[in-house]
Design a protein around this motif. Structure first.
Motif, PDB file in Angstrom:
ATOM      1  N   ARG B  38       0.839  -1.208   0.000  1.00 50.21           N
ATOM      2  CA  ARG B  38       0.000   0.000   0.000  1.00 50.21           C
ATOM      3  C   ARG B  38       0.870   1.253   0.000  1.00 50.21           C
ATOM      4  O   ARG B  38       0.575   2.226  -0.708  1.00 50.21           O
ATOM      5  CB  ARG B  38      -0.940  -0.001   1.211  1.00 50.21           C
ATOM      6  CG  ARG B  38      -2.083  -1.005   1.092  1.00 50.21           C
ATOM      7  CD  ARG B  38      -3.227  -0.685   2.070  1.00 50.21           C
ATOM      8  NE  ARG B  38      -2.800  -0.726   3.457  1.00 50.21           N
ATOM      9  CZ  ARG B  38      -2.744  -1.853   4.190  1.00 50.21           C
ATOM     10  NH1 ARG B  38      -3.077  -3.008   3.657  1.00 50.21           N
ATOM     11  NH2 ARG B  38      -2.368  -1.805   5.457  1.00 50.21           N
ATOM     12  N   SER B  39       1.936   1.222   0.786  1.00 50.96           N
ATOM     13  CA  SER B  39       2.831   2.391   0.815  1.00 50.96           C
ATOM     14  C   SER B  39       3.520   2.582  -0.535  1.00 50.96           C
ATOM     15  O   SER B  39       3.694   3.718  -0.986  1.00 50.96           O
ATOM     16  CB  SER B  39       3.887   2.227   1.913  1.00 50.96           C
ATOM     17  OG  SER B  39       3.285   2.222   3.189  1.00 50.96           O
ATOM     18  N   ASP B  41       2.363   1.697  -3.530  1.00 44.68           N
ATOM     19  CA  ASP B  41       1.358   2.280  -4.430  1.00 44.68           C
ATOM     20  C   ASP B  41       1.165   3.771  -4.129  1.00 44.68           C
ATOM     21  O   ASP B  41       1.101   4.592  -5.042  1.00 44.68           O
ATOM     22  CB  ASP B  41       0.028   1.534  -4.268  1.00 44.68           C
ATOM     23  CG  ASP B  41      -1.096   2.132  -5.101  1.00 44.68           C
ATOM     24  OD1 ASP B  41      -0.989   2.124  -6.345  1.00 44.68           O
ATOM     25  OD2 ASP B  41      -2.071   2.621  -4.511  1.00 44.68           O
ATOM     26  N   ALA B  42       1.132   4.103  -2.862  1.00 40.25           N
ATOM     27  CA  ALA B  42       0.837   5.482  -2.455  1.00 40.25           C
ATOM     28  C   ALA B  42       1.897   6.479  -2.925  1.00 40.25           C
ATOM     29  O   ALA B  42       1.577   7.627  -3.237  1.00 40.25           O
ATOM     30  CB  ALA B  42       0.675   5.559  -0.934  1.00 40.25           C
ATOM     31  N   VAL B  43       3.159   6.055  -2.970  1.00 38.26           N
ATOM     32  CA  VAL B  43       4.220   6.987  -3.393  1.00 38.26           C
ATOM     33  C   VAL B  43       4.609   6.797  -4.863  1.00 38.26           C
ATOM     34  O   VAL B  43       5.529   7.453  -5.353  1.00 38.26           O
ATOM     35  CB  VAL B  43       5.493   6.880  -2.509  1.00 38.26           C
ATOM     36  CG1 VAL B  43       5.162   7.143  -1.050  1.00 38.26           C
ATOM     37  CG2 VAL B  43       6.183   5.530  -2.673  1.00 38.26           C
ATOM     38  N   ALA B 157       7.187   2.734   5.340  1.00 42.96           N
ATOM     39  CA  ALA B 157       6.392   3.911   4.980  1.00 42.96           C
ATOM     40  C   ALA B 157       7.165   5.202   5.233  1.00 42.96           C
ATOM     41  O   ALA B 157       7.167   6.117   4.402  1.00 42.96           O
ATOM     42  CB  ALA B 157       5.068   3.918   5.761  1.00 42.96           C
TER      43      ALA B 157
END
Lengths: 195, 195
Positions: B38-39, B41-43, B157
């Motif tokens: 998820r991290s 994908d987020a960055v 993260a």
């Protein structure tokens, strides 16, 4: 107490910050609370505010174990938002929420070297309208991915480490920030925390 | 596909980075792997390397659900460290580990706008000696607290968002970074990902 232990406590207390705190509003999952506390301890935050208006008062987060961050933090618990804010405002002129709103600014635009309280909300409903009205502004952690789902422990850690980075640059870890009275009071308490 | 959906995919692909990746070495807990994804994908990280030399090959991390980050990442799995590094070295001139060592530098001293692969190790034993020898350096996330226990999802993260901050400043999110071939190939794949 061994010299090594005393030095450790002194070193940590000398880096504790007196102008940065976290408010957890109706955060439900004890694992999230523990994770937030570990991040607080890691960046030198001493006190956090736990506000539960909708869920039962939390138990003690395993504060008996010295490996628990709760043992090294000052935790204020509130069940009333106004009371919480009255106390908060005595020390923190700026209160920011992480609510997703159109006027939210990026985390990286904030000046986190200034005194500030950072509010994180419930896992599902986020920060309440009541808190948003009382706070001074909103910020978001920028995300450029397909899904939007940084959980609260990750969002809090990313935010606190950006504060750490800014405060480090501002020299906030180079000299004692706690008042001498707070320093000594915590030192005496921590001496007794040893297993 | 709706226009809105197409624009979302185009926007995300236009911000995917071609010079930053994560290597997970024997990370055991599927929740940690999901959180790291998820991290990523987020960055805007597109590809990650999952290296399991000691634990069974992982299942598909719920990649069937569009709310899973795995569905939007390119995941390379390896069971042999040398093979993994041979592939890794084709794209990433610098490989850094998070091993705690005397020559480790602070995260905040790294230049993460340069091409780099970041290795995170097993929850208990950390990054292996074998990887440390093959890598170019170590870094640590500074901690000034009483306990030392940032978990892997939090450590990852915090690291990836420092990379985000530096890359943002360097303009890496302002123009397409993926090669046109990769961009189109992912676009075609993501079109079919829709539920």
């Amino acid at each position: 107490m061994t010299d090594e232990r005393r030095q450790k406590i002194e070193s940590v207390l000398s880096k504790r910050q007196n102008d940065l705190t976290v408010v957890l509003e109706n955060v439900f999952d004890p694992h999230n609370i523990s994770a937030v506390m570990r991040s607080c301890d890691a960046v030198g935050i001493q006190e956090i505010y736990v506000l539960n208006t909708k869920i039962p008062r939390h138990k003690k987060w395993g504060a008996r174990s010295s490996s628990s961050a709760a043992k090294w933090l000052t935790v204020y618990q509130f069940e009333n938002t106004e009371e919480c804010f009255t106390e908060l405002r005595k020390k923190y002129p700026t209160v920011l929420t992480t609510h997703l709103s159109s006027d939210a600014v990026s985390l990286y635009q904030l000046n986190l070297a200034n005194p500030v309280a950072l509010v994180f909300g419930n896992e599902h409903s986020g920060v309440s309208e009541e808190i948003i009205k009382l706070a001074d502004g909103n910020f978001i952690i920028p995300q450029v991915g397909m899904i939007r789902s940084l959980d609260i422990s990750v969002a809090c850690a990313v935010t606190l480490y950006e504060a750490y980075r800014q405060k480090q640059q501002a020299g906030h870890y180079h000299q004692q920030r706690l008042g001498q009275e707070d320093y000594l009071s915590l030192f005496n308490k921590w001496e007794l925390n040893l297993d």
